[in-house]
Scaffold this motif. Structure first.
Motif, PDB file in Angstrom:
ATOM      1  N   VAL A  94      -9.187  33.978  -1.928  1.00  0.00           N
ATOM      2  CA  VAL A  94      -8.553  35.293  -1.773  1.00  0.00           C
ATOM      3  C   VAL A  94      -7.080  35.226  -2.177  1.00  0.00           C
ATOM      4  O   VAL A  94      -6.587  36.090  -2.909  1.00  0.00           O
ATOM      5  CB  VAL A  94      -8.704  35.817  -0.330  1.00  0.00           C
ATOM      6  CG1 VAL A  94      -7.829  37.036  -0.092  1.00  0.00           C
ATOM      7  CG2 VAL A  94     -10.153  36.129  -0.031  1.00  0.00           C
ATOM      8  N   CYS A  95      -6.384  34.199  -1.736  1.00  0.00           N
ATOM      9  CA  CYS A  95      -4.966  34.046  -2.095  1.00  0.00           C
ATOM     10  C   CYS A  95      -4.790  33.912  -3.599  1.00  0.00           C
ATOM     11  O   CYS A  95      -3.869  34.502  -4.181  1.00  0.00           O
ATOM     12  CB  CYS A  95      -4.357  32.842  -1.381  1.00  0.00           C
ATOM     13  SG  CYS A  95      -4.105  33.104   0.376  1.00  0.00           S
ATOM     14  N   ASP A  96      -5.669  33.156  -4.232  1.00  0.00           N
ATOM     15  CA  ASP A  96      -5.589  32.979  -5.690  1.00  0.00           C
ATOM     16  C   ASP A  96      -5.803  34.309  -6.419  1.00  0.00           C
ATOM     17  O   ASP A  96      -5.106  34.620  -7.387  1.00  0.00           O
ATOM     18  CB  ASP A  96      -6.618  31.955  -6.166  1.00  0.00           C
ATOM     19  CG  ASP A  96      -6.288  30.534  -5.733  1.00  0.00           C
ATOM     20  OD1 ASP A  96      -5.152  30.286  -5.266  1.00  0.00           O
ATOM     21  OD2 ASP A  96      -7.187  29.676  -5.842  1.00  0.00           O
ATOM     22  N   ILE A  97      -6.771  35.096  -5.954  1.00  0.00           N
ATOM     23  CA  ILE A  97      -7.043  36.391  -6.584  1.00  0.00           C
ATOM     24  C   ILE A  97      -5.859  37.340  -6.396  1.00  0.00           C
ATOM     25  O   ILE A  97      -5.407  37.980  -7.350  1.00  0.00           O
ATOM     26  CB  ILE A  97      -8.342  37.014  -6.025  1.00  0.00           C
ATOM     27  CG1 ILE A  97      -9.544  36.204  -6.507  1.00  0.00           C
ATOM     28  CG2 ILE A  97      -8.473  38.476  -6.431  1.00  0.00           C
ATOM     29  CD1 ILE A  97     -10.847  36.568  -5.833  1.00  0.00           C
ATOM     30  N   ILE A  98      -5.345  37.433  -5.181  1.00  0.00           N
ATOM     31  CA  ILE A  98      -4.202  38.307  -4.912  1.00  0.00           C
ATOM     32  C   ILE A  98      -3.004  37.889  -5.750  1.00  0.00           C
ATOM     33  O   ILE A  98      -2.302  38.721  -6.329  1.00  0.00           O
ATOM     34  CB  ILE A  98      -3.867  38.312  -3.403  1.00  0.00           C
ATOM     35  CG1 ILE A  98      -4.981  39.030  -2.643  1.00  0.00           C
ATOM     36  CG2 ILE A  98      -2.520  38.970  -3.138  1.00  0.00           C
ATOM     37  CD1 ILE A  98      -4.889  38.890  -1.138  1.00  0.00           C
ATOM     38  N   SER A  99      -2.798  36.596  -5.856  1.00  0.00           N
ATOM     39  CA  SER A  99      -1.689  36.085  -6.668  1.00  0.00           C
ATOM     40  C   SER A  99      -1.874  36.405  -8.146  1.00  0.00           C
ATOM     41  O   SER A  99      -0.938  36.846  -8.824  1.00  0.00           O
ATOM     42  CB  SER A  99      -1.568  34.573  -6.462  1.00  0.00           C
ATOM     43  OG  SER A  99      -0.570  34.053  -7.295  1.00  0.00           O
ATOM     44  N   SER A 100      -3.089  36.212  -8.653  1.00  0.00           N
ATOM     45  CA  SER A 100      -3.333  36.456 -10.078  1.00  0.00           C
ATOM     46  C   SER A 100      -3.187  37.937 -10.428  1.00  0.00           C
ATOM     47  O   SER A 100      -2.840  38.279 -11.555  1.00  0.00           O
ATOM     48  CB  SER A 100      -4.722  35.961 -10.486  1.00  0.00           C
ATOM     49  OG  SER A 100      -5.725  36.801  -9.975  1.00  0.00           O
ATOM     50  N   LEU A 101      -3.435  38.812  -9.472  1.00  0.00           N
ATOM     51  CA  LEU A 101      -3.296  40.252  -9.705  1.00  0.00           C
ATOM     52  C   LEU A 101      -1.898  40.767  -9.391  1.00  0.00           C
ATOM     53  O   LEU A 101      -1.606  41.943  -9.604  1.00  0.00           O
ATOM     54  CB  LEU A 101      -4.321  41.016  -8.860  1.00  0.00           C
ATOM     55  CG  LEU A 101      -5.777  40.757  -9.215  1.00  0.00           C
ATOM     56  CD1 LEU A 101      -6.687  41.446  -8.220  1.00  0.00           C
ATOM     57  CD2 LEU A 101      -6.086  41.197 -10.630  1.00  0.00           C
ATOM     58  N   GLU A 102      -1.061  39.887  -8.878  1.00  0.00           N
ATOM     59  CA  GLU A 102       0.322  40.234  -8.548  1.00  0.00           C
ATOM     60  C   GLU A 102       0.401  41.466  -7.650  1.00  0.00           C
ATOM     61  O   GLU A 102       1.168  42.390  -7.903  1.00  0.00           O
ATOM     62  CB  GLU A 102       1.129  40.436  -9.834  1.00  0.00           C
ATOM     63  CG  GLU A 102       1.147  39.210 -10.716  1.00  0.00           C
ATOM     64  CD  GLU A 102       1.790  39.449 -12.074  1.00  0.00           C
ATOM     65  OE1 GLU A 102       2.265  40.576 -12.332  1.00  0.00           O
ATOM     66  OE2 GLU A 102       1.815  38.507 -12.867  1.00  0.00           O
ATOM     67  N   GLY A 104       0.430  41.106  -4.031  1.00  0.00           N
ATOM     68  CA  GLY A 104       0.698  40.666  -2.666  1.00  0.00           C
ATOM     69  C   GLY A 104       1.542  41.625  -1.855  1.00  0.00           C
ATOM     70  O   GLY A 104       1.275  41.877  -0.682  1.00  0.00           O
ATOM     71  N   SER A 105       2.566  42.226  -2.470  1.00  0.00           N
ATOM     72  CA  SER A 105       3.436  43.135  -1.728  1.00  0.00           C
ATOM     73  C   SER A 105       2.762  44.476  -1.437  1.00  0.00           C
ATOM     74  O   SER A 105       3.218  45.218  -0.580  1.00  0.00           O
ATOM     75  CB  SER A 105       4.731  43.375  -2.511  1.00  0.00           C
ATOM     76  OG  SER A 105       4.446  44.018  -3.740  1.00  0.00           O
ATOM     77  N   LYS A 106       1.671  44.784  -2.131  1.00  0.00           N
ATOM     78  CA  LYS A 106       0.947  46.041  -1.927  1.00  0.00           C
ATOM     79  C   LYS A 106      -0.291  45.858  -1.061  1.00  0.00           C
ATOM     80  O   LYS A 106      -0.996  46.806  -0.772  1.00  0.00           O
ATOM     81  CB  LYS A 106       0.507  46.620  -3.277  1.00  0.00           C
ATOM     82  CG  LYS A 106       1.648  46.987  -4.188  1.00  0.00           C
ATOM     83  CD  LYS A 106       1.099  47.538  -5.475  1.00  0.00           C
ATOM     84  CE  LYS A 106       2.208  47.981  -6.391  1.00  0.00           C
ATOM     85  NZ  LYS A 106       1.705  48.707  -7.546  1.00  0.00           N
ATOM     86  N   PHE A 107      -0.569  44.645  -0.663  1.00  0.00           N
ATOM     87  CA  PHE A 107      -1.793  44.313   0.066  1.00  0.00           C
ATOM     88  C   PHE A 107      -1.685  44.822   1.504  1.00  0.00           C
ATOM     89  O   PHE A 107      -0.843  44.381   2.261  1.00  0.00           O
ATOM     90  CB  PHE A 107      -1.998  42.799   0.037  1.00  0.00           C
ATOM     91  CG  PHE A 107      -3.306  42.342   0.579  1.00  0.00           C
ATOM     92  CD1 PHE A 107      -4.482  42.650  -0.067  1.00  0.00           C
ATOM     93  CD2 PHE A 107      -3.365  41.592   1.736  1.00  0.00           C
ATOM     94  CE1 PHE A 107      -5.699  42.227   0.423  1.00  0.00           C
ATOM     95  CE2 PHE A 107      -4.580  41.165   2.239  1.00  0.00           C
ATOM     96  CZ  PHE A 107      -5.745  41.480   1.579  1.00  0.00           C
ATOM     97  N   VAL A 108      -2.541  45.784   1.881  1.00  0.00           N
ATOM     98  CA  VAL A 108      -2.437  46.407   3.201  1.00  0.00           C
ATOM     99  C   VAL A 108      -3.680  46.274   4.069  1.00  0.00           C
ATOM    100  O   VAL A 108      -3.623  46.532   5.263  1.00  0.00           O
ATOM    101  CB  VAL A 108      -2.072  47.902   3.101  1.00  0.00           C
ATOM    102  CG1 VAL A 108      -0.707  48.081   2.464  1.00  0.00           C
ATOM    103  CG2 VAL A 108      -3.134  48.676   2.356  1.00  0.00           C
ATOM    104  N   ALA A 109      -4.825  45.903   3.490  1.00  0.00           N
ATOM    105  CA  ALA A 109      -6.046  45.877   4.300  1.00  0.00           C
ATOM    106  C   ALA A 109      -7.032  44.852   3.768  1.00  0.00           C
ATOM    107  O   ALA A 109      -7.021  44.494   2.595  1.00  0.00           O
ATOM    108  CB  ALA A 109      -6.699  47.249   4.311  1.00  0.00           C
ATOM    109  N   GLN A 110      -7.890  44.415   4.682  1.00  0.00           N
ATOM    110  CA  GLN A 110      -8.965  43.503   4.325  1.00  0.00           C
ATOM    111  C   GLN A 110     -10.209  43.894   5.110  1.00  0.00           C
ATOM    112  O   GLN A 110     -10.114  44.384   6.222  1.00  0.00           O
ATOM    113  CB  GLN A 110      -8.570  42.058   4.647  1.00  0.00           C
ATOM    114  CG  GLN A 110      -8.177  41.860   6.106  1.00  0.00           C
ATOM    115  CD  GLN A 110      -7.625  40.493   6.386  1.00  0.00           C
ATOM    116  OE1 GLN A 110      -8.086  39.523   5.819  1.00  0.00           O
ATOM    117  NE2 GLN A 110      -6.638  40.407   7.269  1.00  0.00           N
TER     118      GLN A 110
END
Length: 128
Positions: A94-102, A104-110
Motif C-alpha cells: 500500500v505504501c509503495d502504491i501511494i508513493s508511486s501515485l504521489e 500521500g498528502s491527499k490520502f484520507v480514507a482506507q
C-alpha cells in the motif's frame, strides 16, 4: 487481442497495422506483452492525472471472488499476495502504491474486506 481489435475501430493507424499489415499481426508473445504494458502505462498515467486534480484520495483493498461486484471507482492493480498475506507485507505494498501515485498528502480514507489481517485492531494493516 480483443482490446486491440476494439481500439483499431477508432484508430486508423492501429487498424492498418493490426488488420492490413503483413508484418504486424500482434500475435507474438513479446508484442502482446509490449502492447499490454503500453496500454497499462496509458491507463496509469490517466489515473495519476485524475489524482492530481482530486482534492482527496481513498484506497480500498479487497479480495476479488465475484466478477459481478462493481463497487470500486477505479481499479488500479491486481496483485497476487497468496503467499504473503501478512499485515506487514500488505502495508508495504500500500505504501509503495501511494508513493508511486504521489498522493500521500491527499490520502484520507482506507477500507478493507473485513479479513483479520486487514482490520485486526492489534496488528492488522489498518493499524499500520
Amino acid at each position: 487481442m480483443d482490446l486491440l481489435s476494439f481500439l483499431a475501430k477508432y484508430d486508423d493507424t492501429l487498424k492498418y497495422h493490426f488488420i492490413d499489415s503483413t508484418t504486424f499481426r500482434g500475435t507474438s508473445n513479446r508484442i502482446r506483452n509490449d502492447l499490454i504494458k503500453c496500454t497499462a502505462d496509458v491507463v496509469i498515467d490517466h489515473i495519476k492525472s485524475e489524482i492530481k486534480k482530486a482534492p482527496f484520495v481513498s484506497i480500498a483493498l479487497d479480495e476479488t471472488t465475484d466478477v459481478e461486484n462493481l463497487g470500486q471507482e477505479r481499479f488500479l492493480v491486481f496483485l497476487d499476495v497468496t503467499s504473503k498475506r501478512t499485515a506487514v507485507t500488505l502495508f508495504q505494498i500500500v505504501c509503495d502504491i501511494i508513493s508511486s501515485l504521489e498522493c500521500g498528502s491527499k490520502f484520507v480514507a482506507q477500507s478493507y474486506d473485513g479479513a483479520a489481517v486487514m482490520t485486526d485492531h492489534l496488528g492488522g494493516l489498518q493499524v499500520k
